[in-house]
Design an enzyme around this catalytic site. Structure first.
Site, PDB file in Angstrom:
ATOM      1  N   LEU A   1      38.957  -6.914  -0.511  1.00 56.81           N
ATOM      2  CA  LEU A   1      38.305  -6.181   0.563  1.00 56.81           C
ATOM      3  C   LEU A   1      37.224  -5.237   0.054  1.00 56.81           C
ATOM      4  CD1 LEU A   1      41.194  -5.237   3.034  1.00 56.81           C
ATOM      5  CD2 LEU A   1      39.467  -7.030   3.257  1.00 56.81           C
ATOM      6  N   GLY A   2      37.517  -4.508  -1.021  1.00 55.44           N
ATOM      7  CA  GLY A   2      36.532  -3.559  -1.529  1.00 55.44           C
ATOM      8  C   GLY A   2      35.221  -4.229  -1.875  1.00 55.44           C
ATOM      9  N   ASP A   3      35.287  -5.357  -2.562  1.00 51.98           N
ATOM     10  CA  ASP A   3      34.078  -6.095  -2.920  1.00 51.98           C
ATOM     11  C   ASP A   3      33.358  -6.624  -1.680  1.00 51.98           C
ATOM     12  OD1 ASP A   3      34.127  -6.359  -5.987  1.00 51.98           O
ATOM     13  OD2 ASP A   3      36.153  -6.945  -5.433  1.00 51.98           O
ATOM     14  N   SER A   4      34.115  -7.163  -0.744  1.00 55.33           N
ATOM     15  CA  SER A   4      33.500  -7.773   0.430  1.00 55.33           C
ATOM     16  C   SER A   4      32.846  -6.728   1.327  1.00 55.33           C
ATOM     17  CB  SER A   4      34.553  -8.559   1.215  1.00 55.33           C
ATOM     18  OG  SER A   4      35.082  -9.609   0.411  1.00 55.33           O
TER      19      SER A   4
ATOM     20  N   ALA B   1      29.659  -5.822  -0.255  1.00 53.60           N
ATOM     21  CA  ALA B   1      28.664  -6.880  -0.069  1.00 53.60           C
ATOM     22  C   ALA B   1      27.989  -6.766   1.287  1.00 53.60           C
ATOM     23  CB  ALA B   1      29.329  -8.243  -0.208  1.00 53.60           C
TER      24      ALA B   1
END
Length: 419
Positions: A181-184, A187
């Site tokens: 979730l953090g990466d998405s 993004a």
């Protein structure tokens, strides 16, 4: 080991004509450029070439479930991108990147701050060759601050940004979703920033012509700040009232009723009856006219005081029903509800199917594979998939020829391991 897929749709995407150079790996940066590519941008993904026992390429190529050595995730994450392999440790490789940037609108990178500067490819270096460039920089903690040089992953951002603290049951360790979730989330912030940067560039003169152009800028995306940006009213509640929002399991604090309830067969169903009129319909549907007509429960502040009793009433009814019967009863009463879906449920769901949310493709060996259709949906210039994630270096010759290199020059670069 993926083959090109049929072009989806006949219209060009809204970002047709926009060129993006991707200098990143794994999730946050590549997911951002994936979205741009889905809507028509020409994304050129730069990956390290093989060297010795190192196979090169983005590590995501071998993450999660593999098919003939290549990640199934890769088929979607790198769709529509042109992949070139370039050794950034070699001056000739860095020169290739600079020439790409001269013609680019956007660069997206998610390396540790300072890494590109050490290569002579930092912001000052790249804007010298393209003053109108929009450079999106994604990192754990941002480009400045006491932690900027620390390594940061999505999991750390979820922890430091506050998301993990409020996720799970209060008497158990903080939980995580089985997703990045953090990466998405970062993004998505990166895409928003890139589009805003392009809007400003175009409003101030447009793409650089070699003599003049619009104003470029850096879009500084921190994973921690992107997660923190999703934290709703928690800061206001803390700063004004000293309230620290805690974990509350499956319920939502201050919004009643909204919870998951266990069916007779053990399946979980989400029911959200937290609107005043919706609550009345919900209570009538489960045969609790007393609660439906109780003045003390007519609005959310009153229901907050009796949240446990309300949840108990709904669970008592739900425990006697099959999951599908619960959902149908709620739909008949116009109460928002759904079973908790697995990916198998999603793939079989008529709503997702009717919306065309699954694109059907084949891998190089003919193996069918479905990938998510692009979102959001645009009525005139929808996104689509022109090809699946390509082989490492699949577009080396094509892209280098566009830069003016001839066959002999490309062959020499390949022989020397630069590409």
């Amino acid at each position: 080991m993926l083959e090109s897929a049929a072009v989806a749709g006949t219209t060009q995407g809204p970002l047709a004509g926009v060129r993006v150079v991707e200098l990143g790996s794994l999730i946050a940066g590549p997911f951002a450029t994936r979205i741009l590519a889905e809507f028509g941008a020409d994304v050129i993904k730069v990956e390290p070439p093989p060297r010795g026992s190192n196979p090169g390429g983005d590590p995501l190529r071998t993450w999660r479930q593999l098919h003939q050595g290549t990640s199934l995730w890769w088929s979607a994450q790198a769709r529509n991108k042109r992949c070139i392999s370039v050794d950034l440790k070699d001056q000739r490789g860095r020169d290739i990147v600079r020439r790409l940037v001269e013609r680019a609108d956007v660069v997206v990178e998610n390396m540790r701050p300072g890494a590109l500067e050490k290569l002579g490819l930092g912001w000052d270096d790249l804007r010298a060759v393209n003053p109108s460039l929009v450079m999106v920089r994604i990192s754990g903690f941002g480009q400045t601050g006491p932690m900027c040089n620390q390594p940061g992953f999505g999991a750390i951002a979820e922890a430091m940004g506050g998301m993990r603290y409020v996720t799970g049951d209060l008497d158990r360790p903080p939980m995580r979703a089985n997703l990045s979730l953090g990466d998405s989330i970062a993004a998505l912030h990166a895409v928003i920033g890139a589009l805003m940067g392009l809007r400003h560039r175009d409003a101030t003169g447009g793409r650089h012509t070699g003599r003049a152009g619009g104003i470029g800028q850096v879009v500084d995306v921190a994973l921690t700040e992107s997660v923190f940006n999703m934290m709703e009213s928690t800061l206001m509640e803390y700063s004004a009232a000293g309230i620290v929002r805690e974990r509350t399991g499956t319920s939502i604090p201050g919004i009643v009723p909204s919870n998951v309830y266990r069916s007779k067969g053990g399946e979980w169903v989400q029911i959200s009856g937290n609107g005043d009129a919706i609550f009345k319909r919900l209570m009538r549907a489960i045969g609790r006219l007393d609660m439906a007509e109780d003045p003390a429960l007519a609005n959310n502040p009153g229901r907050m005081q009796q949240a446990a009793a309300i949840d108990a009433a709904i669970q008592s009814w739900a425990g006697l029903q099959d999951a599908e019967a619960i959902v149908q009863a709620m739909r008949s009463a116009d109460v928002p509800s759904s079973r908790i879906y697995s990916i198998a449920d999603i793939a079989a769901d008529p709503q997702f199917q009717s919306r065309g949310m699954f694109e059907h493709h084949r891998l190089a060996d003919g193996q069918p594979v479905d990938i998510p259709a692009p979102a959001p949906r645009l009525s005139v210039t929808p996104g689509g998939t022109r090809w699946l994630g390509p082989e490492l270096g699949a577009h080396n010759d094509e892209v280098l020829r566009e830069l003016g290199l001839d066959g002999a020059q490309i062959a020499a670069l390949r022989e020397d391991g630069v590409i």
